[in-house]
Motif scaffolding. Structure first.
Motif, mmCIF file in Angstrom:
data_model
loop_
_atom_site.group_PDB
_atom_site.id
_atom_site.type_symbol
_atom_site.label_atom_id
_atom_site.label_comp_id
_atom_site.label_asym_id
_atom_site.label_seq_id
_atom_site.Cartn_x
_atom_site.Cartn_y
_atom_site.Cartn_z
ATOM 1 N N ARG A 95 0.804 -1.210 0.000
ATOM 2 C CA ARG A 95 0.000 0.000 0.000
ATOM 3 C C ARG A 95 0.839 1.263 0.000
ATOM 4 N N ALA A 96 1.827 1.324 0.868
ATOM 5 C CA ALA A 96 2.601 2.555 0.970
ATOM 6 C C ALA A 96 3.262 2.920 -0.355
ATOM 7 N N PRO A 97 3.928 1.975 -1.041
ATOM 8 C CA PRO A 97 4.468 2.336 -2.352
ATOM 9 C C PRO A 97 3.380 2.743 -3.342
ATOM 10 N N ALA A 98 2.212 2.071 -3.309
ATOM 11 C CA ALA A 98 1.130 2.425 -4.227
ATOM 12 C C ALA A 98 0.657 3.847 -3.961
ATOM 13 N N ALA A 99 0.520 4.210 -2.691
ATOM 14 C CA ALA A 99 0.119 5.576 -2.350
ATOM 15 C C ALA A 99 1.183 6.568 -2.813
ATOM 16 N N ALA A 100 2.450 6.210 -2.617
ATOM 17 C CA ALA A 100 3.526 7.104 -3.031
ATOM 18 C C ALA A 100 3.520 7.307 -4.544
ATOM 19 N N GLN A 123 -2.624 27.020 -2.649
ATOM 20 C CA GLN A 123 -1.885 27.911 -3.534
ATOM 21 C C GLN A 123 -0.540 28.277 -2.913
ATOM 22 N N ALA A 124 0.523 28.124 -3.697
ATOM 23 C CA ALA A 124 1.871 28.465 -3.223
ATOM 24 C C ALA A 124 1.971 29.973 -3.003
ATOM 25 N N LEU A 125 2.501 30.366 -1.854
ATOM 26 C CA LEU A 125 2.620 31.788 -1.529
ATOM 27 C C LEU A 125 3.791 32.442 -2.248
ATOM 28 N N HIS A 126 4.758 31.642 -2.702
ATOM 29 C CA HIS A 126 5.923 32.161 -3.428
ATOM 30 C C HIS A 126 6.562 30.995 -4.189
ATOM 31 N N ASN A 127 7.582 31.279 -4.983
ATOM 32 C CA ASN A 127 8.279 30.207 -5.686
ATOM 33 C C ASN A 127 8.903 29.253 -4.665
ATOM 34 N N LEU A 128 8.746 27.969 -4.895
ATOM 35 C CA LEU A 128 9.292 26.989 -3.953
ATOM 36 C C LEU A 128 9.478 25.651 -4.666
ATOM 37 N N THR A 129 10.256 24.783 -4.042
ATOM 38 C CA THR A 129 10.488 23.437 -4.554
ATOM 39 C C THR A 129 10.156 22.430 -3.471
ATOM 40 N N VAL A 130 9.385 21.422 -3.835
ATOM 41 C CA VAL A 130 9.045 20.325 -2.923
ATOM 42 C C VAL A 130 9.784 19.089 -3.411
ATOM 43 N N ARG A 131 10.457 18.406 -2.494
ATOM 44 C CA ARG A 131 11.248 17.234 -2.851
ATOM 45 C C ARG A 131 10.741 15.997 -2.128
ATOM 46 N N TRP A 132 10.909 14.858 -2.761
ATOM 47 C CA TRP A 132 10.607 13.562 -2.153
ATOM 48 C C TRP A 132 11.557 12.532 -2.741
ATOM 49 N N PRO A 133 11.694 11.379 -2.154
ATOM 50 C CA PRO A 133 12.629 10.382 -2.682
ATOM 51 C C PRO A 133 12.344 10.069 -4.148
ATOM 52 N N GLY A 134 13.317 10.372 -4.983
ATOM 53 C CA GLY A 134 13.171 10.075 -6.405
ATOM 54 C C GLY A 134 12.480 11.143 -7.218
ATOM 55 N N GLY A 135 12.138 12.288 -6.624
ATOM 56 C CA GLY A 135 11.445 13.297 -7.410
ATOM 57 C C GLY A 135 11.367 14.641 -6.728
ATOM 58 N N GLU A 136 10.939 15.637 -7.479
ATOM 59 C CA GLU A 136 10.703 16.974 -6.954
ATOM 60 C C GLU A 136 9.766 17.717 -7.892
ATOM 61 N N ASN A 142 3.451 14.199 3.268
ATOM 62 C CA ASN A 142 4.831 14.046 3.763
ATOM 63 C C ASN A 142 5.054 12.669 4.376
ATOM 64 N N THR A 143 4.072 12.189 5.139
ATOM 65 C CA THR A 143 4.194 10.881 5.782
ATOM 66 C C THR A 143 4.205 9.756 4.760
ATOM 67 N N LEU A 144 3.321 9.832 3.775
ATOM 68 C CA LEU A 144 3.172 8.739 2.810
ATOM 69 C C LEU A 144 4.230 8.762 1.715
ATOM 70 N N LEU A 145 4.637 9.957 1.305
ATOM 71 C CA LEU A 145 5.543 10.102 0.171
ATOM 72 C C LEU A 145 6.978 10.393 0.594
ATOM 73 N N GLY A 146 7.146 10.846 1.850
ATOM 74 C CA GLY A 146 8.488 11.255 2.280
ATOM 75 C C GLY A 146 8.866 12.617 1.729
ATOM 76 N N SER A 147 7.875 13.450 1.428
ATOM 77 C CA SER A 147 8.117 14.782 0.871
ATOM 78 C C SER A 147 8.395 15.784 1.981
ATOM 79 N N ASP A 148 8.711 17.031 1.566
ATOM 80 C CA ASP A 148 9.085 18.046 2.562
ATOM 81 C C ASP A 148 8.214 19.298 2.442
ATOM 82 N N PHE A 149 6.905 19.086 2.234
ATOM 83 C CA PHE A 149 5.985 20.227 2.206
ATOM 84 C C PHE A 149 6.060 20.990 3.521
ATOM 85 N N ASP A 150 6.050 22.312 3.445
ATOM 86 C CA ASP A 150 5.910 23.195 4.604
ATOM 87 C C ASP A 150 4.528 23.839 4.493
ATOM 88 N N VAL A 151 3.620 23.470 5.389
ATOM 89 C CA VAL A 151 2.233 23.945 5.279
ATOM 90 C C VAL A 151 2.141 25.462 5.353
#
Length: 339
Positions: free
Chosen positions: A30-35, A275-288, A245-254
């Protein structure tokens, strides 16, 4: 002479619901499928996160708070229909030859809506289903304490991905209960496909569906219901990023996102976005994903229907007799459709 010892009376243990966790039992897959699903949504030309990911434990608690807000009319309006028409519901089921149904509660959450109907429908078995497993487990315990003689089988599962119910769920007289206008989270095409699965005899002698649907109304009322003055809906929407963040391992800042709700009149649906308040990059294992300031993530659609359009959709999906009840303002409707 010492008095003989008296054995204390043994208290009978209270009944406990059965609970089958089909969501977390498949955790290795499940976790990989959700990711994968989440990464695909974030990498889409217009980024999306499916609304089912709102419902971790905190998300479920926030949604329960939303249902008590002044602006959020659907829950109390639907509850008013339940209170006024519960006897009619029971008579309708009896008229269809359905006695003591197996009541299958899709997206049960706190189980509060089914709890209103159980005394009237007198189900032989109650089956609450939800993706928020821990929240549902606690809710099923509460229902069992209220109705200790009721056979309860809680099922943790993502029913949007399939509805293969465990063998502990009775096959006879199955009545699906899908309140809260949650069907609106599907597009009309997806909703028809989902309803077709419910109407399919392969689901196991399904006899009918009791369905709550939000009706089209003025834009101001609709948008206020999804953007309350206390900011609870905003917190609910932003919390999805924590869950991602929990499921994907991403680094979103709410704190880098703001909540938006708008009524898309052409599609007859409320949309929620982040909606993003400014330019930003979100990263997760294997992607961004790089987001420009002002770019949005679409987190929910809530389609609104008329009585006529929903009746037609139910019939196209394979349901036969369709009847409905509305509130005095015609803001909300509860449908009965026999399979």
């Amino acid at each position: 002479m010492n008095s003989p010892l008296k054995h204390p009376k043994l208290a009978l243990a209270p009944a406990s619901p059965q609970f089958i966790d089909q969501y977390q039992q498949t955790a290795p897959g499940r976790a990989p499928a959700a990711a994968v699903e989440l990464a695909e949504g974030l990498n889409a030309a217009s980024a999306t996160v499916a609304p089912k990911y709102f419902y971790d434990t905190l998300g479920s608690q926030l949604f329960e708070a939303i249902t008590r807000l002044d602006e959020y009319y659907p829950t109390r309006t639907e509850a008013g229909i339940f209170d006024a028409a519960s006897g009619d519901f029971a008579a309708t089921l009896a008229g269809a030859g359905i006695g003591q149904p197996c009541l299958i509660d899709l997206g049960a959450g706190s189980c509060a809506k089914a709890t209103r109907l159980i005394p009237h429908l007198q189900p032989r078995q109650y089956v609450p289903i939800d993706i928020s497993v821990d929240f549902l487990r606690e809710a099923a315990e509460q229902v069992q304490s209220t109705f200790p003689a009721l056979d309860i089988v809680g099922v943790g599962m993502d029913f949007s991905a399939g509805l293969a119910l465990p063998p502990q769920v009775q096959r006879d007289n199955r009545v699906f209960f899908y309140p809260g206008s949650s069907l609106g989270n599907f597009s009309p095409v997806e909703a028809q496909a989902f309803l077709q699965r419910l109407a399919d005899p392969a689901q196991g002698a399904a006899r009918g569906l009791l369905l709550g649907i939000d009706l089209v109304k003025d834009k101001a009322t609709l948008e206020a219901a999804y953007d309350d003055s206390l900011g609870v809906t905003a917190a609910f929407n932003k919390n999805v990023l924590r869950h991602v963040n929990t499921l994907l391992g991403s680094d979103f800042d709410v704190h880098q996102w703001r909540h938006m709700a708008l009524f898309n009149e052409a599609e007859s649906r409320i949309e929620m976005h982040l909606q993003a308040l400014h330019n930003l990059t979100v990263r997760w294992p294997g992607g961004e994903r790089r987001f420009r300031g002002g770019e949005r993530i679409h987190t929910e659609s809530s389609c609104k229907y008329t009585v006529a359009s929903m009746s037609a959709l139910l019939r196209r999906a394979g349901f036969k007799q369709v009847s409905y009840w509305t509130d005095p303002k015609d803001w909300f409707a509860v449908f009965w459709a026999s399979a």
